[in-house]
Design a protein around this motif. Structure first.
Motif, PDB file in Angstrom:
ATOM      1  N   LYS A   1      46.632  36.468-102.875  1.00  0.00           N
ATOM      2  CA  LYS A   1      47.959  36.430-102.253  1.00  0.00           C
ATOM      3  C   LYS A   1      48.884  37.449-102.912  1.00  0.00           C
ATOM      4  O   LYS A   1      48.816  37.681-104.127  1.00  0.00           O
ATOM      5  CB  LYS A   1      48.556  35.028-102.376  1.00  0.00           C
ATOM      6  N   ALA A   2      49.761  38.022-102.102  1.00  0.00           N
ATOM      7  CA  ALA A   2      50.739  38.976-102.625  1.00  0.00           C
ATOM      8  C   ALA A   2      51.563  38.317-103.730  1.00  0.00           C
ATOM      9  O   ALA A   2      52.006  37.181-103.592  1.00  0.00           O
ATOM     10  CB  ALA A   2      51.650  39.461-101.506  1.00  0.00           C
TER      11      ALA A   2
ATOM     12  N   ALA B   1      40.675  43.255-101.650  1.00  0.00           N
ATOM     13  CA  ALA B   1      41.794  43.778-100.859  1.00  0.00           C
ATOM     14  C   ALA B   1      41.519  43.633 -99.367  1.00  0.00           C
ATOM     15  O   ALA B   1      42.369  43.154 -98.600  1.00  0.00           O
ATOM     16  CB  ALA B   1      42.055  45.239-101.219  1.00  0.00           C
TER      17      ALA B   1
ATOM     18  N   SER C   1      41.303  39.863 -98.198  1.00  0.00           N
ATOM     19  CA  SER C   1      42.574  39.131 -98.181  1.00  0.00           C
ATOM     20  C   SER C   1      43.622  39.767 -97.277  1.00  0.00           C
ATOM     21  O   SER C   1      44.641  39.143 -96.964  1.00  0.00           O
ATOM     22  CB  SER C   1      43.140  39.039 -99.600  1.00  0.00           C
TER      23      SER C   1
ATOM     24  N   ASN D   1      45.438  42.236 -98.171  1.00  0.00           N
ATOM     25  CA  ASN D   1      46.517  42.692 -99.050  1.00  0.00           C
ATOM     26  C   ASN D   1      46.102  43.968 -99.774  1.00  0.00           C
ATOM     27  O   ASN D   1      44.958  44.410 -99.672  1.00  0.00           O
ATOM     28  CB  ASN D   1      46.865  41.615-100.076  1.00  0.00           C
TER      29      ASN D   1
ATOM     30  N   ILE E   1      48.391  41.867-106.961  1.00  0.00           N
ATOM     31  CA  ILE E   1      48.208  41.905-105.515  1.00  0.00           C
ATOM     32  C   ILE E   1      49.558  42.207-104.883  1.00  0.00           C
ATOM     33  O   ILE E   1      50.586  41.688-105.305  1.00  0.00           O
ATOM     34  CB  ILE E   1      47.682  40.554-104.981  1.00  0.00           C
ATOM     35  N   THR E   2      49.554  43.051-103.847  1.00  0.00           N
ATOM     36  CA  THR E   2      50.792  43.428-103.184  1.00  0.00           C
ATOM     37  C   THR E   2      50.617  43.383-101.672  1.00  0.00           C
ATOM     38  O   THR E   2      49.488  43.555-101.162  1.00  0.00           O
ATOM     39  CB  THR E   2      51.232  44.847-103.614  1.00  0.00           C
ATOM     40  N   SER E   3      51.717  43.156-100.964  1.00  0.00           N
ATOM     41  CA  SER E   3      51.663  43.209 -99.497  1.00  0.00           C
ATOM     42  C   SER E   3      51.720  44.655 -99.003  1.00  0.00           C
ATOM     43  O   SER E   3      51.470  44.917 -97.816  1.00  0.00           O
ATOM     44  CB  SER E   3      52.815  42.403 -98.894  1.00  0.00           C
TER      45      SER E   3
ATOM     46  N   PRO F   1      47.993  47.314 -97.287  1.00  0.00           N
ATOM     47  CA  PRO F   1      46.923  46.333 -97.125  1.00  0.00           C
ATOM     48  C   PRO F   1      45.548  46.982 -96.981  1.00  0.00           C
ATOM     49  O   PRO F   1      45.400  48.008 -96.312  1.00  0.00           O
ATOM     50  CB  PRO F   1      47.316  45.580 -95.856  1.00  0.00           C
TER      51      PRO F   1
END
Length: 349
Positions: free
Chosen positions: A170-171, A242, A245, A247, A338-340, A343
């Motif tokens: 998750k982000a 990545a 997910s 993300n 993790i980042t939004s 993606p």
């Protein structure tokens, strides 16, 4: 026939090939030409997310975790090879949040040209590691082959509600890696007699260490995703997380622990073909810093055997988890998040 003292076990791994995993690009081409499997509501994890093991639900409280892995020798000591091969195979169960239950040995061995004691020592090393994991050996299968190969098929148990998959990251999560990277370059260097006994011992210790303690420690924490870093390298397995997910990942190169002399050996040409294949597979999905040279890019893609867990944990718990891992002797480091943004891609800093 060679005695146990005389054999140089790694020399046998070049007779029929490198013993590496089939590269990710080639593997994808093979799999996408297969007919789709029949849908099964009890198959919780299959081929879709490139996870470490399959998960099949038996009940609302219990599921099976299943995996298999084997390869040619990467060290010369048969006992150490058995330990490494067992730790590597069992690791997939830990990565999925499960506990190993039973194992089957998979053996290919040149029984007429190598001392039988070599095989005994391989099996003894694996058996000791299986017992350390708390699992039970229930059988296996062997064939007479031109080069030795060894590994395990492993079955574990997991609560279906606590399965850790690539797709769960998750982000905002932080990324923790529990072992240093670089063993692919080191095992390639062994074949050219480039390592001291102390360096071989250190490399072997990293590969033969179970991910059991790390898995036990992360159990109560809010871990959203996990994978183990093996043949596709740190970047390759992170990219699966990545894409699974949806993300993006950020990995800070300076925070990734690396085994000693990795860069020196890579500069001298001891980069395995599997590592270069890994880089070629991921390079279009990774943004490397312009100042990062090819050697450092290869190192982040180094083909690992029995690597650490890559853990995606909620940010507020990450420092506590890291501290507990380090206190327990796990070589863990916080390597990114993790980042939004971006993606399905990785940014290396």
């Amino acid at each position: 026939m060679e005695s146990n003292e005389q054999v140089k076990l790694t020399s046998y791994s070049t007779k029929g090939g490198c013993g590496c995993k089939i590269g990710p690009a080639d593997l994808q081409q093979v799999i996408r030409n297969l007919p789709p499997s029949e849908p099964n509501p009890n198959l919780l994890v299959g081929l879709d997310t490139s996870d470490d093991a399959g998960v099949y639900r038996l009940s609302d409280e219990l599921a099976l975790v299943q995996t298999v892995d084997f390869f040619t020798p990467i060290v010369d000591d048969p006992y150490d090879f058995g330990q490494i091969a067992a730790a590597n195979a069992i690791s997939d169960i830990y990565a999925m949040g499960g506990k190993p239950l039973t194992v089957l040995n998979i053996v290919a061995f040149p029984i007429s040209t190598l001392d039988k004691q070599v095989l005994t020592d391989i099996l003894r090393g694996a058996g000791d590691k299986v017992r350390e994991a708390g699992a039970t050996l229930v059988g296996g299968h062997s064939i007479d082959d031109k080069e030795p190969k060894f590994g395990l098929a492993v079955t574990g148990l997991v609560d279906p509600k606590r399965v850790r998959t690539n797709a769960g990251a998750k982000a905002g999560d932080k990324l923790i890696l529990t072992k240093p990277i670089g063993v692919g370059i080191l095992t390639t260097s062994i074949k050219k007699d480039q390592l001291s006994k102390e360096e071989i011992k250190r490399m072997t210790q990293v590969m033969a260490t179970l991910n059991k303690r790390a898995a036990e420690i992360m159990e109560p924490y809010p871990v959203n995703a996990c994978t183990d870093v093996t043949g596709f390298g740190l970047i390759g397995h992170a990219l699966e997380m990545a894409k699974g997910s949806g993300n993006g990942l950020v990995i800070r190169n300076d925070d990734v622990r690396k085994l000693p002399r990795i860069r020196e050996l890579a500069e001298n040409g001891f980069v395995p073909g599997g590592t270069k294949n890994n880089f070629n597979h991921v390079k279009d999905d990774v943004d490397f810093p312009e100042e990062m040279d090819q050697i450092d890019r290869w190192i982040l893609c180094d083909a690992v055997t029995s690597g650490g867990l890559l853990i995606s944990v909620e940010a507020e718990a990450s420092e506590r988890l890291l501290a507990e891992l380090v206190e327990a002797g796990v070589e863990a480091s916080l390597i990114g998040e993790i980042t939004s943004d971006h993606p399905g891609r990785i940014t290396v800093e």
